[in-house]
Motif scaffolding. Sequence first.
Motif, PDB file in Angstrom:
ATOM      1  N   VAL A  56       7.133  -9.511 -16.961  1.00 54.17           N
ATOM      2  CA  VAL A  56       7.963  -8.381 -17.364  1.00 54.17           C
ATOM      3  C   VAL A  56       9.092  -8.196 -16.370  1.00 54.17           C
ATOM      4  N   GLN A  57      10.280  -7.958 -16.891  1.00 51.85           N
ATOM      5  CA  GLN A  57      11.424  -7.671 -16.027  1.00 51.85           C
ATOM      6  C   GLN A  57      11.834  -6.224 -16.227  1.00 51.85           C
ATOM      7  N   VAL A  58      11.910  -5.491 -15.127  1.00 50.62           N
ATOM      8  CA  VAL A  58      12.423  -4.124 -15.129  1.00 50.62           C
ATOM      9  C   VAL A  58      13.552  -4.095 -14.111  1.00 50.62           C
ATOM     10  N   GLY A  59      14.719  -3.732 -14.572  1.00 48.19           N
ATOM     11  CA  GLY A  59      15.897  -3.835 -13.710  1.00 48.19           C
ATOM     12  C   GLY A  59      16.161  -5.297 -13.401  1.00 48.19           C
ATOM     13  N   PHE A  60      16.224  -5.657 -12.109  1.00 49.44           N
ATOM     14  CA  PHE A  60      16.447  -7.044 -11.715  1.00 49.44           C
ATOM     15  C   PHE A  60      15.195  -7.677 -11.113  1.00 49.44           C
ATOM     16  N   THR A  61      14.053  -7.010 -11.263  1.00 46.85           N
ATOM     17  CA  THR A  61      12.807  -7.463 -10.659  1.00 46.85           C
ATOM     18  C   THR A  61      11.808  -7.869 -11.735  1.00 46.85           C
ATOM     19  N   ARG A  62      11.074  -8.944 -11.461  1.00 51.39           N
ATOM     20  CA  ARG A  62      10.063  -9.419 -12.405  1.00 51.39           C
ATOM     21  C   ARG A  62       8.662  -9.208 -11.845  1.00 51.39           C
ATOM     22  N   PHE A  63       7.744  -8.824 -12.737  1.00 46.40           N
ATOM     23  CA  PHE A  63       6.352  -8.579 -12.377  1.00 46.40           C
ATOM     24  C   PHE A  63       5.443  -9.241 -13.389  1.00 46.40           C
ATOM     25  N   ALA A  64       4.274  -9.668 -12.934  1.00 46.13           N
ATOM     26  CA  ALA A  64       3.215 -10.122 -13.841  1.00 46.13           C
ATOM     27  C   ALA A  64       2.293  -8.933 -14.059  1.00 46.13           C
ATOM     28  N   LEU A  65       2.169  -8.507 -15.315  1.00 46.04           N
ATOM     29  CA  LEU A  65       1.302  -7.387 -15.652  1.00 46.04           C
ATOM     30  C   LEU A  65       0.225  -7.837 -16.632  1.00 46.04           C
ATOM     31  N   ARG A  66      -0.955  -7.276 -16.478  1.00 42.95           N
ATOM     32  CA  ARG A  66      -1.992  -7.485 -17.493  1.00 42.95           C
ATOM     33  C   ARG A  66      -1.624  -6.664 -18.711  1.00 42.95           C
ATOM     34  N   ARG A  67      -2.137  -7.075 -19.863  1.00 39.77           N
ATOM     35  CA  ARG A  67      -1.867  -6.337 -21.100  1.00 39.77           C
ATOM     36  C   ARG A  67      -2.343  -4.890 -20.983  1.00 39.77           C
ATOM     37  N   ALA A  68      -3.457  -4.673 -20.287  1.00 38.01           N
ATOM     38  CA  ALA A  68      -3.984  -3.313 -20.114  1.00 38.01           C
ATOM     39  C   ALA A  68      -2.996  -2.441 -19.339  1.00 38.01           C
ATOM     40  N   GLU A  69      -2.327  -3.006 -18.362  1.00 39.61           N
ATOM     41  CA  GLU A  69      -1.321  -2.253 -17.604  1.00 39.61           C
ATOM     42  C   GLU A  69      -0.081  -2.011 -18.462  1.00 39.61           C
ATOM     43  N   ALA A  70       0.354  -3.031 -19.191  1.00 40.17           N
ATOM     44  CA  ALA A  70       1.540  -2.903 -20.041  1.00 40.17           C
ATOM     45  C   ALA A  70       1.318  -1.908 -21.177  1.00 40.17           C
ATOM     46  N   SER A  71       0.061  -1.725 -21.592  1.00 32.70           N
ATOM     47  CA  SER A  71      -0.220  -0.781 -22.679  1.00 32.70           C
ATOM     48  C   SER A  71      -0.070   0.671 -22.225  1.00 32.70           C
ATOM     49  N   ARG A  72       0.046   0.914 -20.936  1.00 31.69           N
ATOM     50  CA  ARG A  72       0.263   2.270 -20.424  1.00 31.69           C
ATOM     51  C   ARG A  72       1.734   2.663 -20.467  1.00 31.69           C
ATOM     52  N   ILE A  73       2.616   1.693 -20.694  1.00 32.33           N
ATOM     53  CA  ILE A  73       4.056   1.951 -20.642  1.00 32.33           C
ATOM     54  C   ILE A  73       4.589   2.131 -22.059  1.00 32.33           C
ATOM     55  N   ARG A  74       5.074   3.352 -22.357  1.00 28.61           N
ATOM     56  CA  ARG A  74       5.682   3.624 -23.657  1.00 28.61           C
ATOM     57  C   ARG A  74       7.158   3.271 -23.582  1.00 28.61           C
ATOM     58  N   ILE A  75       7.648   2.622 -24.637  1.00 30.58           N
ATOM     59  CA  ILE A  75       9.056   2.208 -24.671  1.00 30.58           C
ATOM     60  C   ILE A  75       9.724   2.713 -25.933  1.00 30.58           C
ATOM     61  N   ASP A  76      11.040   2.738 -25.908  1.00 31.58           N
ATOM     62  CA  ASP A  76      11.847   3.072 -27.081  1.00 31.58           C
ATOM     63  C   ASP A  76      12.286   1.757 -27.701  1.00 31.58           C
TER      64      ASP A  76
END
Length: 84
Positions: A56-76
């Motif tokens: 996942v890239q947020v801004g100019f930084t990339r992270f490896a996230l588990r699906r469980a962590e990514a499911s906590r982030i609500r997006i538009d």
Amino acid sequence: MKLCALSPRRAAIVVAVEDASPTDAVARRLRELGFVAGERVEIVAKGPFGGDPLLVQVGFTRFALRRAEASRIRIDADARETVA
């Protein structure tokens, strides 16, 4: 929509990080890493086995996230755009 449901190479805007409890350390850490309301986010790639982990890239930084962590982030999802 949850970040884990976003298609690769699509951009969206972070709405919020959902807390599982009042002292949720994972949600707090995600916000510290830059997953805050209004920030642009995209899934760059998905892992080969069940799509875990997500790159996942947020801004100019990339992270490896588990699906469980990514499911906590609500997006538009309506604010997403194709990334070249």
